[in-house]
Design a protein around this motif. Structure first.
Motif, PDB file in Angstrom:
ATOM      1  N   GLY A  21       7.263   3.854  -5.833  1.00  0.00           N
ATOM      2  CA  GLY A  21       6.110   2.966  -5.789  1.00  0.00           C
ATOM      3  C   GLY A  21       6.120   1.946  -4.677  1.00  0.00           C
ATOM      4  O   GLY A  21       5.465   0.913  -4.772  1.00  0.00           O
ATOM      5  N   ALA A  22       6.837   2.211  -3.609  1.00  0.00           N
ATOM      6  CA  ALA A  22       6.948   1.210  -2.561  1.00  0.00           C
ATOM      7  C   ALA A  22       6.361   1.643  -1.229  1.00  0.00           C
ATOM      8  O   ALA A  22       5.929   0.806  -0.469  1.00  0.00           O
ATOM      9  CB  ALA A  22       8.421   0.852  -2.354  1.00  0.00           C
ATOM     10  N   SER A  23       6.327   2.888  -0.913  1.00  0.00           N
ATOM     11  CA  SER A  23       6.023   3.271   0.453  1.00  0.00           C
ATOM     12  C   SER A  23       4.826   4.200   0.586  1.00  0.00           C
ATOM     13  O   SER A  23       3.795   3.817   1.133  1.00  0.00           O
ATOM     14  CB  SER A  23       7.269   3.922   1.065  1.00  0.00           C
ATOM     15  N   ARG A  24       4.943   5.410   0.095  1.00  0.00           N
ATOM     16  CA  ARG A  24       3.881   6.392   0.294  1.00  0.00           C
ATOM     17  C   ARG A  24       2.662   6.086  -0.569  1.00  0.00           C
ATOM     18  O   ARG A  24       1.528   6.154  -0.097  1.00  0.00           O
ATOM     19  CB  ARG A  24       4.411   7.793   0.026  1.00  0.00           C
ATOM     20  N   SER A  25       2.899   5.749  -1.811  1.00  0.00           N
ATOM     21  CA  SER A  25       1.763   5.459  -2.693  1.00  0.00           C
ATOM     22  C   SER A  25       1.030   4.209  -2.234  1.00  0.00           C
ATOM     23  O   SER A  25      -0.204   4.160  -2.268  1.00  0.00           O
ATOM     24  CB  SER A  25       2.227   5.308  -4.148  1.00  0.00           C
ATOM     25  N   THR A  26       1.765   3.204  -1.792  1.00  0.00           N
ATOM     26  CA  THR A  26       1.098   1.983  -1.337  1.00  0.00           C
ATOM     27  C   THR A  26       0.398   2.200  -0.003  1.00  0.00           C
ATOM     28  O   THR A  26      -0.640   1.585   0.251  1.00  0.00           O
ATOM     29  CB  THR A  26       2.075   0.789  -1.267  1.00  0.00           C
ATOM     30  N   ALA A  27       0.927   3.092   0.838  1.00  0.00           N
ATOM     31  CA  ALA A  27       0.223   3.421   2.079  1.00  0.00           C
ATOM     32  C   ALA A  27      -1.110   4.089   1.764  1.00  0.00           C
ATOM     33  O   ALA A  27      -2.137   3.774   2.375  1.00  0.00           O
ATOM     34  CB  ALA A  27       1.081   4.331   2.960  1.00  0.00           C
ATOM     35  N   ALA A  28      -1.108   5.004   0.803  1.00  0.00           N
ATOM     36  CA  ALA A  28      -2.360   5.667   0.410  1.00  0.00           C
ATOM     37  C   ALA A  28      -3.347   4.658  -0.164  1.00  0.00           C
ATOM     38  O   ALA A  28      -4.543   4.718   0.137  1.00  0.00           O
ATOM     39  CB  ALA A  28      -2.077   6.771  -0.605  1.00  0.00           C
ATOM     40  N   ALA A  29      -2.864   3.724  -0.965  1.00  0.00           N
ATOM     41  CA  ALA A  29      -3.753   2.709  -1.545  1.00  0.00           C
ATOM     42  C   ALA A  29      -4.339   1.802  -0.465  1.00  0.00           C
ATOM     43  O   ALA A  29      -5.547   1.508  -0.464  1.00  0.00           O
ATOM     44  CB  ALA A  29      -2.995   1.884  -2.585  1.00  0.00           C
ATOM     45  N   TYR A  30      -3.499   1.347   0.472  1.00  0.00           N
ATOM     46  CA  TYR A  30      -4.002   0.517   1.566  1.00  0.00           C
ATOM     47  C   TYR A  30      -4.998   1.294   2.420  1.00  0.00           C
ATOM     48  O   TYR A  30      -6.056   0.774   2.795  1.00  0.00           O
ATOM     49  CB  TYR A  30      -2.845  -0.024   2.417  1.00  0.00           C
ATOM     50  N   GLY A  33      -8.758   0.392   3.348  1.00  0.00           N
ATOM     51  CA  GLY A  33      -9.162   0.319   4.751  1.00  0.00           C
ATOM     52  C   GLY A  33     -10.403   1.145   5.022  1.00  0.00           C
ATOM     53  O   GLY A  33     -11.289   0.731   5.782  1.00  0.00           O
ATOM     54  N   LEU A  34     -10.505   2.299   4.383  1.00  0.00           N
ATOM     55  CA  LEU A  34     -11.701   3.132   4.524  1.00  0.00           C
ATOM     56  C   LEU A  34     -12.886   2.507   3.809  1.00  0.00           C
ATOM     57  O   LEU A  34     -14.002   2.497   4.323  1.00  0.00           O
ATOM     58  CB  LEU A  34     -11.434   4.536   3.980  1.00  0.00           C
ATOM     59  N   HIS A  35     -12.648   1.981   2.626  1.00  0.00           N
ATOM     60  CA  HIS A  35     -13.725   1.368   1.851  1.00  0.00           C
ATOM     61  C   HIS A  35     -14.310   0.141   2.569  1.00  0.00           C
ATOM     62  O   HIS A  35     -15.520  -0.034   2.616  1.00  0.00           O
ATOM     63  CB  HIS A  35     -13.215   0.985   0.465  1.00  0.00           C
ATOM     64  N   HIS A  36     -13.448  -0.682   3.148  1.00  0.00           N
ATOM     65  CA  HIS A  36     -13.915  -1.887   3.846  1.00  0.00           C
ATOM     66  C   HIS A  36     -14.520  -1.565   5.204  1.00  0.00           C
ATOM     67  O   HIS A  36     -15.374  -2.299   5.680  1.00  0.00           O
ATOM     68  CB  HIS A  36     -12.766  -2.893   4.003  1.00  0.00           C
ATOM     69  N   GLY A  37     -14.049  -0.486   5.833  1.00  0.00           N
ATOM     70  CA  GLY A  37     -14.632  -0.047   7.097  1.00  0.00           C
ATOM     71  C   GLY A  37     -13.986  -0.646   8.330  1.00  0.00           C
ATOM     72  O   GLY A  37     -13.215  -1.608   8.255  1.00  0.00           O
ATOM     73  N   PHE A  54      -6.460  -5.291   3.893  1.00  0.00           N
ATOM     74  CA  PHE A  54      -5.053  -5.536   3.562  1.00  0.00           C
ATOM     75  C   PHE A  54      -4.928  -6.678   2.568  1.00  0.00           C
ATOM     76  O   PHE A  54      -4.107  -6.614   1.638  1.00  0.00           O
ATOM     77  CB  PHE A  54      -4.230  -5.809   4.827  1.00  0.00           C
ATOM     78  N   ASP A  55      -5.737  -7.713   2.724  1.00  0.00           N
ATOM     79  CA  ASP A  55      -5.728  -8.813   1.756  1.00  0.00           C
ATOM     80  C   ASP A  55      -6.126  -8.323   0.361  1.00  0.00           C
ATOM     81  O   ASP A  55      -5.507  -8.708  -0.638  1.00  0.00           O
ATOM     82  CB  ASP A  55      -6.664  -9.940   2.200  1.00  0.00           C
TER      83      ASP A  55
END
Length: 140
Positions: free
Chosen positions: A56-65, A69-73, A81-82
């Motif tokens: 739960g530290a690297s790959r999953s959080t990269a996908a979530a960020y 990032g796509l949603h905010h545009g 990121f905030d």
């Protein structure tokens, strides 16, 4: 919809390293993830996204960020990121995944910049995750 590539290929592609080696995230898998999350972000108000891995530290959080990032545009990467930090507990997104996604999306480093600032501000966080997961017996 579910993002579910061939599991064996996915595990090989996403061995938790951040360099450009053959064991690191491969460009095609990141392209597939970007495509999936782009579709998800179009309906993000009505669709939930669960991103999970054992550590739960690297790959999953990269996908979530990346999803945020796509949603905010484009142009709102810092805001994305905030928003990510409000829903993730002490994350450490996989830098290679974010750099590849940034490249695929043509963001010119904008997705990577807030991650780099976060890492500079929290340099010991990944070692704390490793110690925790050693104790949990899920990290070798």
């Amino acid at each position: 919809p579910v993002f579910a590539p061939d599991i064996a290929a996915f595990q090989r592609a996403f061995f938790d390293v951040e360099d450009g080696s053959a064991e690191g995230p491969v460009h095609r898998v990141v392209e597939d993830l970007v495509e999936f999350l782009t579709d998800w972000s179009r309906d993000a108000l009505h669709a939930r996204l669960i991103s999970h891995c054992h550590m739960g530290a690297s790959r999953s959080t990269a996908a979530a960020y990346l999803a945020l990032g796509l949603h905010h545009g484009p142009g709102a990467e810092t805001e994305a990121f905030d928003a990510f930090l409000r829903v993730a507990n002490k994350p450490w997104p996989n830098h290679r995944m974010i750099a590849l996604a940034d490249q695929v999306l043509g963001r010119g480093g904008a997705l990577v910049a807030p991650l780099d600032a976060y890492r500079r501000a929290n340099p010991r966080r990944i070692m704390a995750y490793r110690r925790l997961n050693l104790k949990r017996g899920i990290f070798r």
